[in-house]
Design a protein around this motif. Sequence first.
Motif, PDB file in Angstrom:
ATOM      1  N   LEU A 111       0.882  -1.035   0.027  1.00  0.00           N
ATOM      2  CA  LEU A 111      -0.075  -0.053  -0.071  1.00  0.00           C
ATOM      3  C   LEU A 111       0.687   1.374   0.073  1.00  0.00           C
ATOM      4  CD1 LEU A 111      -2.905   0.968   0.654  1.00  0.00           C
ATOM      5  CD2 LEU A 111      -2.362   1.184   3.102  1.00  0.00           C
ATOM      6  N   THR A 112       0.458   2.170  -0.843  1.00  0.00           N
ATOM      7  CA  THR A 112       1.175   3.351  -0.879  1.00  0.00           C
ATOM      8  C   THR A 112       0.143   4.397  -0.412  1.00  0.00           C
ATOM      9  OG1 THR A 112       2.703   2.764  -2.650  1.00  0.00           O
ATOM     10  CG2 THR A 112       2.593   5.149  -2.202  1.00  0.00           C
ATOM     11  N   LEU A 113       0.511   5.224   0.617  1.00  0.00           N
ATOM     12  CA  LEU A 113      -0.687   6.097   1.073  1.00  0.00           C
ATOM     13  C   LEU A 113      -0.045   7.549   1.434  1.00  0.00           C
ATOM     14  CD1 LEU A 113      -3.599   5.733   2.262  1.00  0.00           C
ATOM     15  CD2 LEU A 113      -2.321   5.709   4.659  1.00  0.00           C
ATOM     16  N   THR A 114      -0.745   8.557   0.599  1.00  0.00           N
ATOM     17  CA  THR A 114      -0.171   9.916   1.010  1.00  0.00           C
ATOM     18  C   THR A 114      -1.197  10.625   1.820  1.00  0.00           C
ATOM     19  OG1 THR A 114       0.791   9.931  -1.182  1.00  0.00           O
ATOM     20  CG2 THR A 114       0.522  12.068  -0.400  1.00  0.00           C
ATOM     21  N   VAL A 115      -0.765  11.262   2.652  1.00  0.00           N
ATOM     22  CA  VAL A 115      -1.659  11.928   3.425  1.00  0.00           C
ATOM     23  C   VAL A 115      -1.029  13.465   3.990  1.00  0.00           C
ATOM     24  CG1 VAL A 115      -2.068   9.935   5.111  1.00  0.00           C
ATOM     25  CG2 VAL A 115      -0.182  11.316   5.975  1.00  0.00           C
ATOM     26  N   ASP A 116      -2.104  14.236   4.347  1.00  0.00           N
ATOM     27  CA  ASP A 116      -1.665  15.923   4.497  1.00  0.00           C
ATOM     28  C   ASP A 116      -1.453  15.574   6.028  1.00  0.00           C
ATOM     29  OD1 ASP A 116      -1.881  18.470   5.478  1.00  0.00           O
ATOM     30  OD2 ASP A 116      -3.409  18.776   4.395  1.00  0.00           O
ATOM     31  N   THR A 117      -0.374  16.108   6.786  1.00  0.00           N
ATOM     32  CA  THR A 117      -0.248  15.989   8.222  1.00  0.00           C
ATOM     33  C   THR A 117      -0.438  17.565   8.649  1.00  0.00           C
ATOM     34  OG1 THR A 117       2.054  16.587   7.737  1.00  0.00           O
ATOM     35  CG2 THR A 117       1.224  14.220   8.048  1.00  0.00           C
ATOM     36  N   LYS A 118      -0.863  18.348   7.972  1.00  0.00           N
ATOM     37  CA  LYS A 118      -1.086  19.867   8.678  1.00  0.00           C
ATOM     38  C   LYS A 118      -1.864  19.706   9.863  1.00  0.00           C
ATOM     39  CE  LYS A 118      -3.398  22.245   5.727  1.00  0.00           C
ATOM     40  NZ  LYS A 118      -3.795  22.877   4.742  1.00  0.00           N
ATOM     41  N   GLU A 119      -2.788  18.940  10.065  1.00  0.00           N
ATOM     42  CA  GLU A 119      -3.673  19.034  11.451  1.00  0.00           C
ATOM     43  C   GLU A 119      -3.176  17.946  12.257  1.00  0.00           C
ATOM     44  OE1 GLU A 119      -7.818  19.779  10.715  1.00  0.00           O
ATOM     45  OE2 GLU A 119      -7.334  21.406   9.261  1.00  0.00           O
ATOM     46  N   MET A 120      -2.065  17.176  12.190  1.00  0.00           N
ATOM     47  CA  MET A 120      -1.788  15.881  12.759  1.00  0.00           C
ATOM     48  C   MET A 120      -1.391  16.398  14.437  1.00  0.00           C
ATOM     49  SD  MET A 120       0.868  13.338  11.823  1.00  0.00           S
ATOM     50  CE  MET A 120       2.396  14.259  12.075  1.00  0.00           C
ATOM     51  N   THR A 121      -2.095  15.575  15.233  1.00  0.00           N
ATOM     52  CA  THR A 121      -1.930  15.967  16.647  1.00  0.00           C
ATOM     53  C   THR A 121      -0.642  15.288  17.399  1.00  0.00           C
ATOM     54  OG1 THR A 121      -3.332  14.132  16.953  1.00  0.00           O
ATOM     55  CG2 THR A 121      -4.349  16.264  16.863  1.00  0.00           C
ATOM     56  N   ILE A 122      -0.114  14.622  16.746  1.00  0.00           N
ATOM     57  CA  ILE A 122       1.356  13.816  17.431  1.00  0.00           C
ATOM     58  C   ILE A 122       2.323  13.855  16.125  1.00  0.00           C
ATOM     59  CG2 ILE A 122      -0.104  12.468  18.878  1.00  0.00           C
ATOM     60  CD1 ILE A 122       0.343  10.132  17.162  1.00  0.00           C
ATOM     61  N   SER A 123       3.346  13.497  16.727  1.00  0.00           N
ATOM     62  CA  SER A 123       4.634  13.647  15.541  1.00  0.00           C
ATOM     63  C   SER A 123       4.569  12.413  14.601  1.00  0.00           C
ATOM     64  CB  SER A 123       5.724  13.505  16.323  1.00  0.00           C
ATOM     65  OG  SER A 123       6.283  11.991  16.955  1.00  0.00           O
ATOM     66  N   ILE A 124       5.133  12.494  13.614  1.00  0.00           N
ATOM     67  CA  ILE A 124       5.244  11.541  12.584  1.00  0.00           C
ATOM     68  C   ILE A 124       5.644  10.262  13.264  1.00  0.00           C
ATOM     69  CG2 ILE A 124       7.365  12.322  11.593  1.00  0.00           C
ATOM     70  CD1 ILE A 124       4.013  11.350   9.667  1.00  0.00           C
ATOM     71  N   GLU A 125       6.763  10.471  13.990  1.00  0.00           N
ATOM     72  CA  GLU A 125       7.395   8.963  14.507  1.00  0.00           C
ATOM     73  C   GLU A 125       6.313   8.658  15.427  1.00  0.00           C
ATOM     74  OE1 GLU A 125       8.952  12.381  14.673  1.00  0.00           O
ATOM     75  OE2 GLU A 125      10.241  12.131  13.223  1.00  0.00           O
ATOM     76  N   ASP A 126       5.688   9.101  15.976  1.00  0.00           N
ATOM     77  CA  ASP A 126       4.605   8.554  17.002  1.00  0.00           C
ATOM     78  C   ASP A 126       3.433   7.872  16.162  1.00  0.00           C
ATOM     79  OD1 ASP A 126       5.985   9.032  19.511  1.00  0.00           O
ATOM     80  OD2 ASP A 126       4.599  10.937  19.832  1.00  0.00           O
ATOM     81  N   VAL A 127       3.080   8.658  15.146  1.00  0.00           N
ATOM     82  CA  VAL A 127       2.100   8.037  14.164  1.00  0.00           C
ATOM     83  C   VAL A 127       2.664   6.665  13.689  1.00  0.00           C
ATOM     84  CG1 VAL A 127       0.997   8.367  11.862  1.00  0.00           C
ATOM     85  CG2 VAL A 127       1.188  10.226  13.500  1.00  0.00           C
ATOM     86  N   ILE A 128       3.879   6.583  13.141  1.00  0.00           N
ATOM     87  CA  ILE A 128       4.245   5.512  12.606  1.00  0.00           C
ATOM     88  C   ILE A 128       4.307   4.316  13.751  1.00  0.00           C
ATOM     89  CG2 ILE A 128       6.606   4.193  11.755  1.00  0.00           C
ATOM     90  CD1 ILE A 128       7.065   7.042  10.356  1.00  0.00           C
ATOM     91  N   GLU A 129       4.720   4.762  14.861  1.00  0.00           N
ATOM     92  CA  GLU A 129       4.954   3.615  16.162  1.00  0.00           C
ATOM     93  C   GLU A 129       3.539   3.208  16.194  1.00  0.00           C
ATOM     94  OE1 GLU A 129       5.506   3.905  20.443  1.00  0.00           O
ATOM     95  OE2 GLU A 129       7.179   4.897  19.387  1.00  0.00           O
ATOM     96  N   LYS A 130       2.557   4.063  16.443  1.00  0.00           N
ATOM     97  CA  LYS A 130       1.185   3.845  16.816  1.00  0.00           C
ATOM     98  C   LYS A 130       0.404   2.926  15.573  1.00  0.00           C
ATOM     99  CE  LYS A 130       0.703   6.122  20.541  1.00  0.00           C
ATOM    100  NZ  LYS A 130       0.984   5.535  21.973  1.00  0.00           N
ATOM    101  N   VAL A 131       0.716   3.022  14.442  1.00  0.00           N
ATOM    102  CA  VAL A 131       0.006   2.236  13.165  1.00  0.00           C
ATOM    103  C   VAL A 131       0.863   1.177  13.263  1.00  0.00           C
ATOM    104  CG1 VAL A 131       0.009   2.539  10.856  1.00  0.00           C
ATOM    105  CG2 VAL A 131      -0.520   4.562  11.919  1.00  0.00           C
TER     106      VAL A 131
END
Length: 146
Positions: A111-131
């Motif tokens: 899967l290739t997924l492109t996202v807009d992180t403008k309104e993200m509530t946590i860091s990108i590193e935390d997103v990766i970890e949680k997903v």
Amino acid sequence: MTKKIFYLIDEDVVPDVYRKVIEVKKILSSGKVNQVTEAVKIVGISRGAFYKYKDYVFLSSNDQLGNIVTFSMFLDHTKGVLSATLNRLADFGCNVITINQNIPINDVASLTLTVDTKEMTISIEDVIEKVKELNGVCSLQILARE
């Protein structure tokens, strides 16, 4: 041939007529009105002003500059894994722009997924970890970041 130079200018210093030209373009593209005459009346500029600047004034297509992230992931071919992944990203304020999922091979789909992180509530590193913690997410990495 002379190379064109483009400028990004803070909205606070842009002449009002430029903002209104952009607003007319938004109204026309939204379909709220069909004719320039109607749109310029709503915004409060003349047709002449609109036509003078319409080909020269644009919102930056990079208004999301620095906020676009493309992930590469492998997901188990199990009901609900993609949905859970998308929901988790949405929980963190990511807005999906594109999804490209390939046919599963050996019960794993890339899967290739492109996202807009403008309104993200946590860091990108935390997103990766949680997903990555989700059942069925085999791998996740950043493919590109703009």
